[in-house]
Design a protein around this motif. Structure first.
Motif, PDB file in Angstrom:
ATOM      1  N   THR A  28       0.839  -1.201   0.000  1.00  5.76           N
ATOM      2  CA  THR A  28       0.000   0.000   0.000  1.00  5.76           C
ATOM      3  C   THR A  28       0.871   1.246   0.000  1.00  5.76           C
ATOM      4  O   THR A  28       1.841   1.326   0.751  1.00  5.76           O
ATOM      5  N   TYR A  30       0.675   5.378   0.385  1.00  9.05           N
ATOM      6  CA  TYR A  30      -0.109   6.525   0.820  1.00  9.05           C
ATOM      7  C   TYR A  30       0.474   7.766   0.148  1.00  9.05           C
ATOM      8  O   TYR A  30       1.619   8.136   0.402  1.00  9.05           O
ATOM      9  N   VAL A  75      -6.707   3.289  -5.307  1.00  4.30           N
ATOM     10  CA  VAL A  75      -7.980   2.740  -4.848  1.00  4.30           C
ATOM     11  C   VAL A  75      -8.843   3.777  -4.132  1.00  4.30           C
ATOM     12  O   VAL A  75     -10.039   3.582  -3.965  1.00  4.30           O
ATOM     13  N   LYS A  76      -8.235   4.881  -3.698  1.00  9.82           N
ATOM     14  CA  LYS A  76      -8.976   5.922  -2.969  1.00  9.82           C
ATOM     15  C   LYS A  76      -8.358   7.277  -3.267  1.00  9.82           C
ATOM     16  O   LYS A  76      -7.143   7.436  -3.210  1.00  9.82           O
ATOM     17  N   LEU A  77      -9.213   8.239  -3.615  1.00  6.67           N
ATOM     18  CA  LEU A  77      -8.791   9.625  -3.843  1.00  6.67           C
ATOM     19  C   LEU A  77      -9.593  10.556  -2.954  1.00  6.67           C
ATOM     20  O   LEU A  77     -10.790  10.360  -2.762  1.00  6.67           O
ATOM     21  N   ASN A  78      -8.925  11.573  -2.440  1.00  4.24           N
ATOM     22  CA  ASN A  78      -9.582  12.700  -1.780  1.00  4.24           C
ATOM     23  C   ASN A  78      -9.258  13.929  -2.607  1.00  4.24           C
ATOM     24  O   ASN A  78      -8.082  14.238  -2.821  1.00  4.24           O
ATOM     25  N   PRO A 103     -11.602   4.484  -8.769  1.00  2.48           N
ATOM     26  CA  PRO A 103     -11.261   4.441  -7.340  1.00  2.48           C
ATOM     27  C   PRO A 103     -12.407   5.025  -6.500  1.00  2.48           C
ATOM     28  O   PRO A 103     -13.216   5.816  -7.000  1.00  2.48           O
ATOM     29  N   ALA A 104     -12.453   4.645  -5.250  1.00  4.03           N
ATOM     30  CA  ALA A 104     -13.340   5.320  -4.310  1.00  4.03           C
ATOM     31  C   ALA A 104     -12.865   6.765  -4.224  1.00  4.03           C
ATOM     32  O   ALA A 104     -11.678   7.060  -4.442  1.00  4.03           O
ATOM     33  N   ARG A 105     -13.797   7.692  -3.938  1.00  2.00           N
ATOM     34  CA  ARG A 105     -13.408   9.099  -4.030  1.00  2.00           C
ATOM     35  C   ARG A 105     -14.278   9.959  -3.127  1.00  2.00           C
ATOM     36  O   ARG A 105     -15.446   9.668  -2.905  1.00  2.00           O
ATOM     37  N   ALA A 106     -13.677  11.035  -2.648  1.00  2.00           N
ATOM     38  CA  ALA A 106     -14.413  12.071  -1.944  1.00  2.00           C
ATOM     39  C   ALA A 106     -14.039  13.401  -2.583  1.00  2.00           C
ATOM     40  O   ALA A 106     -12.893  13.596  -2.989  1.00  2.00           O
ATOM     41  N   GLY A 123      -4.236  10.401  -2.045  1.00  2.81           N
ATOM     42  CA  GLY A 123      -4.852   9.115  -2.284  1.00  2.81           C
ATOM     43  C   GLY A 123      -4.094   7.949  -1.695  1.00  2.81           C
ATOM     44  O   GLY A 123      -3.065   8.120  -1.052  1.00  2.81           O
TER      45      GLY A 123
END
Length: 127
Positions: A28, A30, A75-78, A103-106, A123
């Motif tokens: 992973t 970050y 897999v994740k974005l802010n 990707p999952a996102r906010a 992300g």
């Protein structure tokens, strides 16, 4: 704790504070927030939103590559926006850089970002 390594590249803006461009723990990664600075002169690339967003994605791609991955491994974005009216543009630009499954996102509205940037993205990437 799993082995931790610091990811750094000259192809993305250097950290302007007490943080690393990215930290890898196991498989992973970050990713620290990227703003639209050009990596060589550390200046904002433009005053307009779309070129700023494109530069942020280029900076993220450079850090992803330095970690052994690419944007498609995120897999994740802010996404931090100083104007949520740019949300539609975010979707249009992201559709050129990401494919399904996305990707999952906010998307988060904020009052200001470093150096007067209009957008910042951080992300999590899994290799």
């Amino acid at each position: 704790m799993a082995d931790k390594s610091i990811i750094a590249t000259d192809s993305a803006p250097q950290a302007i504070g007490t943080y690393s461009q990215a930290v890898k723990v196991g498989d992973t990664v970050y990713l620290s927030g990227q703003i639209p600075l050009h990596p060589t002169n550390m200046q904002l690339v433009a005053d307009e939103f779309t070129p700023q967003l494109e530069q942020v994605l280029q900076n993220l791609q450079a850090v992803c590559q330095a970690a052994g991955g690419s944007l498609t491994d995120i897999v994740k974005l802010n996404i931090y926006l100083t104007d949520l009216a740019n949300f539609t543009t975010v979707n249009e630009v992201m559709s050129r850089h990401f494919q399904q499954p996305y990707p999952a996102r906010a998307a988060i509205g904020v009052s200001q970002l470093p150096k007067g940037a209009l957008v910042e993205i951080d992300g999590v990437m899994v290799l």
